[in-house]
Design a protein around this motif. Sequence first.
Motif, PDB file in Angstrom:
ATOM      1  N   SER A  54      84.363  68.677  95.359  1.00  0.00           N
ATOM      2  CA  SER A  54      84.267  68.825  96.812  1.00  0.00           C
ATOM      3  C   SER A  54      85.009  67.673  97.499  1.00  0.00           C
ATOM      4  O   SER A  54      85.264  66.623  96.891  1.00  0.00           O
ATOM      5  N   ALA A  55      85.310  67.865  98.769  1.00  0.00           N
ATOM      6  CA  ALA A  55      85.960  66.808  99.546  1.00  0.00           C
ATOM      7  C   ALA A  55      85.063  65.577  99.615  1.00  0.00           C
ATOM      8  O   ALA A  55      85.548  64.441  99.572  1.00  0.00           O
ATOM      9  N   ASP A  56      83.742  65.772  99.715  1.00  0.00           N
ATOM     10  CA  ASP A  56      82.806  64.654  99.773  1.00  0.00           C
ATOM     11  C   ASP A  56      82.815  63.862  98.467  1.00  0.00           C
ATOM     12  O   ASP A  56      82.853  62.629  98.476  1.00  0.00           O
ATOM     13  N   LYS A  57      82.799  64.558  97.348  1.00  0.00           N
ATOM     14  CA  LYS A  57      82.851  63.893  96.042  1.00  0.00           C
ATOM     15  C   LYS A  57      84.185  63.149  95.881  1.00  0.00           C
ATOM     16  O   LYS A  57      84.220  62.028  95.361  1.00  0.00           O
ATOM     17  N   ALA A  58      85.273  63.746  96.339  1.00  0.00           N
ATOM     18  CA  ALA A  58      86.585  63.094  96.281  1.00  0.00           C
ATOM     19  C   ALA A  58      86.575  61.794  97.084  1.00  0.00           C
ATOM     20  O   ALA A  58      87.100  60.773  96.635  1.00  0.00           O
ATOM     21  N   ARG A  59      85.946  61.808  98.266  1.00  0.00           N
ATOM     22  CA  ARG A  59      85.868  60.610  99.093  1.00  0.00           C
ATOM     23  C   ARG A  59      85.048  59.534  98.393  1.00  0.00           C
ATOM     24  O   ARG A  59      85.425  58.361  98.381  1.00  0.00           O
ATOM     25  N   GLN A  60      83.916  59.905  97.777  1.00  0.00           N
ATOM     26  CA  GLN A  60      83.085  58.928  97.074  1.00  0.00           C
ATOM     27  C   GLN A  60      83.851  58.278  95.921  1.00  0.00           C
ATOM     28  O   GLN A  60      83.770  57.066  95.723  1.00  0.00           O
ATOM     29  N   ILE A  61      84.586  59.078  95.177  1.00  0.00           N
ATOM     30  CA  ILE A  61      85.364  58.540  94.051  1.00  0.00           C
ATOM     31  C   ILE A  61      86.477  57.629  94.564  1.00  0.00           C
ATOM     32  O   ILE A  61      86.703  56.534  94.034  1.00  0.00           O
ATOM     33  N   ALA A  62      87.174  58.064  95.618  1.00  0.00           N
ATOM     34  CA  ALA A  62      88.253  57.248  96.188  1.00  0.00           C
ATOM     35  C   ALA A  62      87.698  55.920  96.714  1.00  0.00           C
ATOM     36  O   ALA A  62      88.324  54.868  96.541  1.00  0.00           O
ATOM     37  N   ASP A  63      86.523  55.949  97.347  1.00  0.00           N
ATOM     38  CA  ASP A  63      85.902  54.712  97.828  1.00  0.00           C
ATOM     39  C   ASP A  63      85.556  53.784  96.664  1.00  0.00           C
ATOM     40  O   ASP A  63      85.762  52.578  96.745  1.00  0.00           O
ATOM     41  N   ALA A  64      85.022  54.332  95.572  1.00  0.00           N
ATOM     42  CA  ALA A  64      84.691  53.516  94.398  1.00  0.00           C
ATOM     43  C   ALA A  64      85.949  52.896  93.791  1.00  0.00           C
ATOM     44  O   ALA A  64      85.947  51.723  93.393  1.00  0.00           O
TER      45      ALA A  64
END
Length: 98
Positions: A54-64
């Motif tokens: 999901s876009a939300d999961k992608a954002r969390q991974i990119a932030d990490a």
Amino acid sequence: MCIGIPMRVVEAGAESALCEYRGQLSRIDTMLVGEQQPGAWLLVFLDTAREVISADKARQIADALEAMRLAMQGHTNFDHLFADLVEREPELPEFLRT
């Protein structure tokens, strides 16, 4: 060790897709996840998509990944990149709970 990168599909194809991460375009093998539409998010390892996310999961991974980059440069102020984790109790994954 292999780190997964979240990439957004820009141009789809039958066995590969042109994907973007942080402004860089790469040709990604999509045989494991099938053809994806532009705008879809993929978790990519070594130029191969392994999972549709999901876009939300992608954002969390990119932030990490950004936090890791900052830590490697000696920065210590990156709690804002873990907003979903700050000020909450850690939880065991379901499969480890008794």
